[in-house]
Write a protein that holds these residues in place. Structure first.
Motif, short mmCIF file in Angstrom:
data_model
loop_
_atom_site.label_atom_id
_atom_site.label_comp_id
_atom_site.label_asym_id
_atom_site.label_seq_id
_atom_site.Cartn_x
_atom_site.Cartn_y
_atom_site.Cartn_z
N ALA A 1 16.87 -47.38 10.26
CA ALA A 1 17.47 -46.25 9.53
C ALA A 1 18.84 -45.84 10.07
O ALA A 1 19.67 -45.35 9.32
CB ALA A 1 16.52 -45.06 9.57
N LYS B 1 9.02 -35.06 13.54
CA LYS B 1 9.75 -34.58 12.35
C LYS B 1 8.79 -33.90 11.38
O LYS B 1 7.59 -34.09 11.50
CB LYS B 1 10.47 -35.75 11.68
N HIS B 2 9.21 -33.12 10.42
CA HIS B 2 10.58 -32.66 10.19
C HIS B 2 10.57 -31.19 10.59
O HIS B 2 9.86 -30.40 9.95
CB HIS B 2 10.96 -32.82 8.73
N TYR C 1 15.35 -30.93 6.34
CA TYR C 1 16.42 -30.79 5.35
C TYR C 1 16.62 -29.35 4.88
O TYR C 1 17.71 -28.93 4.56
CB TYR C 1 16.07 -31.61 4.11
N ASP D 1 17.79 -34.75 10.00
CA ASP D 1 17.26 -35.71 9.05
C ASP D 1 18.49 -36.29 8.32
O ASP D 1 19.58 -35.72 8.35
CB ASP D 1 16.28 -35.06 8.07
N GLU E 1 8.08 -40.17 -0.60
CA GLU E 1 9.25 -39.35 -0.37
C GLU E 1 10.02 -39.09 -1.66
O GLU E 1 10.03 -39.96 -2.54
CB GLU E 1 10.13 -40.11 0.63
C1 BGC Z 1 13.38 -38.96 5.75
C2 BGC Z 1 13.05 -39.12 7.22
C3 BGC Z 1 13.45 -40.49 7.70
C4 BGC Z 1 14.93 -40.69 7.42
C5 BGC Z 1 15.46 -42.03 7.89
C6 BGC Z 1 14.81 -39.36 5.44
O1 BGC Z 1 15.01 -39.48 4.05
O2 BGC Z 1 13.17 -37.63 5.35
O3 BGC Z 1 11.69 -38.91 7.42
O4 BGC Z 1 13.17 -40.64 9.06
O5 BGC Z 1 15.16 -40.59 6.03
O6 BGC Z 1 14.99 -43.05 7.11
#
Ligand code: BGC
Length: 765
Positions: free
Chosen positions: A71, A194-195, A241, A273, A481
């Motif tokens: 990420a 998180k979060h 967020y 985040d 998500e």
């Molecule tokens: C999510 C997180 C995630 C991050 C990185 C965000 O959209 O809310 O939980 O760790 O993206 O991928």
């Protein structure tokens, strides 16, 4: 990122050795910090951008190639020996790309059970061992910080990310998360809890203002985080967020500094985040040390604030130092030579086994464990297409998912799979139609709706009931998500009901049984149909070995011992938070993540009117009937509780109770310790969970004494007027329950009054 600065950093790197610049790992962190230019410091507190993200945030440099699909990465400064470290999701396993360009190797990760299944085990040792296996994949695939666990409270059954989260109760959420963190971090990699905090809906999640009383914040929404921070020392915390009472959490000094660090003693790093908040300088000032994935706008905001004096370099240095500390302790900085070969075979066994303990047996009229069953008919599209977990950042690129069909076959059942191709084609066609309907806006991150259920003809059902010994119907629900679930998703569809009724009529007509398997990520309606089949197994989304794990439970390899970490209400609207949750709002999708507040109820502003009355605290207060209560779950055996003892030594409460297996097969029991407080000036819940324990596997007739212990301060409620945690004097009733509505024995304990004042912060405006 500012390319010119990166370039000059690279040039400087060449001269670093000659100039004798302090190097990370060799010089003190302060020396390294002092050697950084202002520009380097600002770059260092923001990430290197995100591959594929629009415009300004495109990745600069080569860091995205360290672990493709991770990420985020941190900003490297080569002249100071500061490497780029890798941050990768979680929480159901490591999320990285499974294949790489020009590389024949594969990089699959194990898809472990979803968070909700792990918390349903009520087994902290087991969760710790699962975390340890996950951490090994993080370490061996070259990542440094694992963006997990996720422990927001299940405030409402329709929150789209509940599957990643643990419970409606903060003690279950906090203890599960603490065990998980301990397990992962045994591998010398970090976690990101998180979060933080109050991220209880996906609708407009990046702009939503959660309006919550300080008492509900402290007792419900922050409590789990407090437990994991104090008990497991996560390396990092990820701010959420949303806003809390008007301020983005990532820009709230009250939350990130006063509470998290000063009150709880957190000494790690806070990161945002992804793209969270709207003011980089305010984030740094609040103690949000690292901004991920990092944008040019944030760079400019911080620089401008430094220039006009609204942010001091000293404030920036605090965050820079914490970023340095994180990088310094990472495997990358220590030069760990990762293998890219985690033990996937061993982890497949871990996920298969761990899933057994989190499945919850909701109904059983004696059909389970299966006896004298050889031929099985499976119904429901999901039997052919098992759901390993949810979508979005919590998805895992696994090599396979074992379906129920295959799980049954692996165990030696004869399964009628003559319709397999029809089912698979139907599933693929509907999925393709869904993707086509979204055309340009479709993202692989989105949950695909479950296919319309197929109902066999009367003739087919009659033949199937004649030829088979048993029917299994699987109902599936997918979520992920960006989206909250809908009320239609909560109910069984008309086709699902038709399937259930027709299959049951056909099999019962021949004196044969029907088992329903729920392959779901969250709460669904059960009250109206739960008496129709002979058994219901809530399998959750059990990871890549799902079909094998379900079969192991059905055949009695292990007795079920999972219990619900949330309430299954009769009606959706029974939940107190239903009054203030974006149920079926048309804007409840990713595209309306907006920063402009037009005051739309539950989209822009969500008023947590129910206060502390979340989950069982509400159903108990109202004395409302529920379909399945918090803490509920059946076993293949029965347990008797006896001889409860509770002792107050002036500092902590210690309690003990004996549990005896009174049935015919081995099994484990989860005992829940609730406390009922004496009359108080504060409004008190009927009872609250304070501790829990799970027995070892007890053979028939065997007894174990379970011990529970918690500090007296855990009896406190938060008094807003005094801004203090207050324990009332008096006699407390300690309840030992097999569920929140099945209290088996009680004991009393006398406690003296005490009070702990805390900062008066995070107030409602
Ligand atoms: C999510 C997180 C995630 C991050 C990185 C965000 O959209 O809310 O939980 O760790 O993206 O991928």
């Amino acid at each position: 990122m500012k390319k010119s600065i990166l370039l000059s950093a690279a040039i400087l790197a060449l001269s670093a050795c000659e100039s004798g610049d302090p190097q990370l790992g060799k010089a003190s962190l302060d020396k390294v910090l002092n050697a950084m230019t202002l520009e380097e410091k600002v770059h260092f507190v923001i990430g290197t951008g995100m591959a594929g993200a629009s415009g300004e945030s495109a990745v600069v440099g080569a860091t995205k190639n360290i672990v493709p699909g991770a990420a985020g990465t941190t900003y490297p400064i080569e002249r100071l020996g500061i490497p780029s470290i890798v941050l990768a999701d979680g929480p159901a396993g490591l999320r990285i790309d499974p294949t790489r360009e020009g590389d024949e190797n594969t990089y699959y990760c194990t898809h472990f059970p979803i968070g909700t299944l792990l918390s349903s085990t009520w087994n902290q040792e087991l969760v710790e061992s699962v975390g340890e296996s996950m951490g090994e994949e993080v370490h061996e695939y070259g990542a440094d910080v694992y963006l997990a666990p996720a422990l927001n409270i299940h405030r409402h059954p329709l929150n789209g990310r509940n599957f990643e989260y643990y419970s409606e109760d903060p003690v279950v959420a906090g203890k599960t998360a603490a065990a998980y963190v301990r397990g992962v971090q045994k591998n010398d990699v970090g976690t990101s809890v998180k979060h933080f905090a109050y991220n209880n809906q996906e609708t407009n999640r990046t702009g939503n203002n959660a309006i919550i009383s300080p008492r509900a914040q402290r007792e419900i929404y922050l409590k789990g985080f407090e437990i994991v921070v104090k008990e497991a020392q996560p390396w990092t915390v990820m701010s959420s967020y949303n806003k809390i009472n008007g301020t983005y959490t990532s820009q709230s000094k009250d939350l990130l500094t006063t509470i998290l660090r000063e009150e709880w003693g957190f000494d790690g790093l806070v990161m945002t985040d992804w793209f969270g908040g709207d003011d980089g300088a305010a984030q740094i000032a609040a103690g949000n040390d690292m901004l991920q994935p990092g944008t040019d706008t944030q760079y400019d905001q911080i620089m401008a604030a430094l220039k006009d004096g609204s942010l001091s370099e000293a404030e920036l240095d605090i965050c820079v130092k914490r970023c340095l500390e994180l990088v310094a302790r990472s495997p990358k900085a220590k030069g760990y030579a990762y293998t890219n070969k985690p033990d996937l075979k061993a982890h497949a066994a871990v996920t298969r086994q761990s899933a057994l303990e989190g499945m919850v047996l909701l109904e059983n009229n004696g059909v389970l464990p299966l006896k004298d069953v050889k031929k099985v008919a499976v119904f429901g599209c999901t039997s052919y297409d098992f759901i390993a977990g949810g979508t979005g950042s919590g998805n895992v690129n696994r090599a396979y998912t074992v379906s129920l069909l295959d799980g049954l076959k692996n165990a030696g059942f004869t399964v009628d799979d003559s319709k397999k191709d029809v089912y698979l084609k139907h599933i693929a066609d509907e999925e393709a139609a869904f993707k086509a309907s979204l055309s340009d806006t479709y993202s692989a991150f989105y949950p695909t709706p479950r296919p319309t259920e197929l109902v066999p003809s009367a003739g087919e059902l009659a033949a199937s009931a004649k030829d088979n010994d048993l029917a299994i119907i699987t109902f599936g629900r997918n979520s992920g998500e960006f989206f909250d679930r809908t009320s239609a998703d909560f109910e069984l569809s008309a086709k699902e009901r038709e399937l259930l009724n027709k299959v049951t009529a056909a099999f019962h007509g021949r004196g044969k049984k029907v088992v329903v398997v729920l392959n779901v990520g969250g709460v669904i309606e059960t009250a109206s149909w739960k008496r129709v089949p002979d058994a219901i197994l809530l399998a959750w989304q059990a990871g890549q070995e799902g079909g094998n794990s379900v079969t192991d439970i059905l055949t009695g390899v292990q007795s079920p011992s999972g219990k619900l970490p949330m309430t299954f209400p009769i009606n959706l609207m029974d939940a107190a938070s239903s009054k203030n949750f974006p149920i079926d709002t048309e804007t409840g999708v990713y595209f309306t993540n907006r920063r402009v507040d037009v005051g739309e109820k539950d989209v822009d502003q969500t008023n947590y009117e129910e206060g502390i009355y979340v989950g069982y605290r509400w159903f108990d207060k109202q004395n409302l009937p529920v379909s399945y209560p918090f803490g509920y779950g059946l076993s293949y055996t029965t347990f008797e509780y006896s001889l409860p003892v509770v002792v107050n030594d002036g500092k902590k409460i210690t309690a003990m109770v004996n549990v005896t297996n009174k049935g015919q097969v081995a099994g484990k029991e989860v005992v829940q310790l609730y406390v009922s407080a004496p009359e108080s000036t504060l409004d008190k819940p009927v009872k609250e969970l304070k501790a829990y324990a799970k027995s070892k596997e007890l053979v028939p007739g065997e007894t174990q004494t379970l011990t529970f212990s918690f500090p007296l301060s855990e009896l406190a409620s938060f008094d807003e007027a005094a801004s203090a945690w207050k324990v009332d004097a008096g006699v407390y009733n300690v309840l030992f329950g097999a569920s929140s509505r099945d209290i088996r024995c009680t004991a009393e304990v006398e406690v003296e009054a005490s009070e702990t004042p805390v900062h008066r912060v995070l107030l409602k405006q």
